[in-house]
Motif scaffolding. Structure first.
Motif, short mmCIF file in Angstrom:
data_model
loop_
_atom_site.label_atom_id
_atom_site.label_comp_id
_atom_site.label_asym_id
_atom_site.label_seq_id
_atom_site.Cartn_x
_atom_site.Cartn_y
_atom_site.Cartn_z
N VAL A 1 59.99 25.70 -62.98
CA VAL A 1 61.07 26.66 -63.09
C VAL A 1 60.76 27.82 -62.13
O VAL A 1 59.61 28.20 -61.96
CB VAL A 1 61.25 27.17 -64.54
CG1 VAL A 1 60.02 27.93 -65.03
CG2 VAL A 1 62.50 28.02 -64.69
N LEU B 1 65.17 24.93 -62.82
CA LEU B 1 64.59 24.36 -64.03
C LEU B 1 64.62 22.85 -63.90
O LEU B 1 65.68 22.25 -63.75
CB LEU B 1 65.36 24.81 -65.27
CG LEU B 1 64.82 24.28 -66.60
CD1 LEU B 1 63.40 24.80 -66.86
CD2 LEU B 1 65.74 24.66 -67.74
N ILE C 1 61.62 27.37 -70.21
CA ILE C 1 62.44 28.58 -70.34
C ILE C 1 61.62 29.70 -70.98
O ILE C 1 61.62 30.84 -70.51
CB ILE C 1 63.73 28.31 -71.13
CG1 ILE C 1 64.68 27.45 -70.30
CG2 ILE C 1 64.41 29.61 -71.53
CD1 ILE C 1 65.92 27.01 -71.04
#
Length: 175
Positions: free
Chosen positions: A75, A90, A106
């Motif tokens: 990411v 991502l 995340i």
């Protein structure tokens, strides 16, 4: 899933990182996962030169996820200024999607944005036609802002669109 470890990407990681990103976003290999863009775009998602540019820019970082020493995801986090960071690229290996690694990436990106850039908000852009992915991000706390941004339909560095109707929606979350 074995425990994932996270670290910033280094220049030596670029070839493997590029292969991972392309396998997850484009072509038949991407269709093994559910988050691909292969039905909307052909061509490349990125190239090694762009990835190297990211790694030399102090306002951006790519975090790698490794499981048992194998690159399984990444990411990008970019400082946008005024407490805002951007989450992009991502990527989870298509064969490992739906196992929770995307959520972990995340979480790692949000923590990195807060620690590295003092971010209090995170934004991302998603192609409007990817309703299932937008819904997944909404379940992670990201909300549609109502803003849209143009997709670079005439820039082959970002892919070859199958339709000229592509555009990004902007999602944001308070950290």
């Amino acid at each position: 899933m074995s425990e994932a470890t996270f670290r910033p990407a280094a220049p030596d990681d670029v070839p493997a990182l590029h292969r991972l990103i392309e396998s997850a976003y484009r072509g038949d290999s991407a269709k093994a996962g559910w988050t691909h863009e292969a039905d909307l775009l052909d061509g490349q998602r990125t190239d090694e030169a762009e990835l190297r540019d990211i790694l030399t820019d102090a306002s951006r970082v790519i975090l790698l996820a490794e499981v048992e020493g194998v690159l399984t995801g990444c990411v990008q986090v970019a400082d946008q200024g005024q407490g805002l960071s951007y989450l992009g690229l991502l990527t989870v290996d298509p064969g490992r999607q739906a196992g929770g690694l995307g959520r972990l990436l995340i979480d790692a990106a949000e923590a990195e944005a807060a620690a590295r850039f003092a971010a209090t908000r995170m934004e991302m852009t998603v192609i409007r036609q990817r309703a299932e992915l937008i819904a997944w991000y909404e379940r992670r706390g990201y909300g549609l802002t109502g803003e849209t941004r143009p997709f670079p339909v005439d820039d082959e560095r970002f892919g070859l669109p199958r339709t000229r109707e592509l555009e990004f929606v902007v999602l944001e979350k308070t950290l």
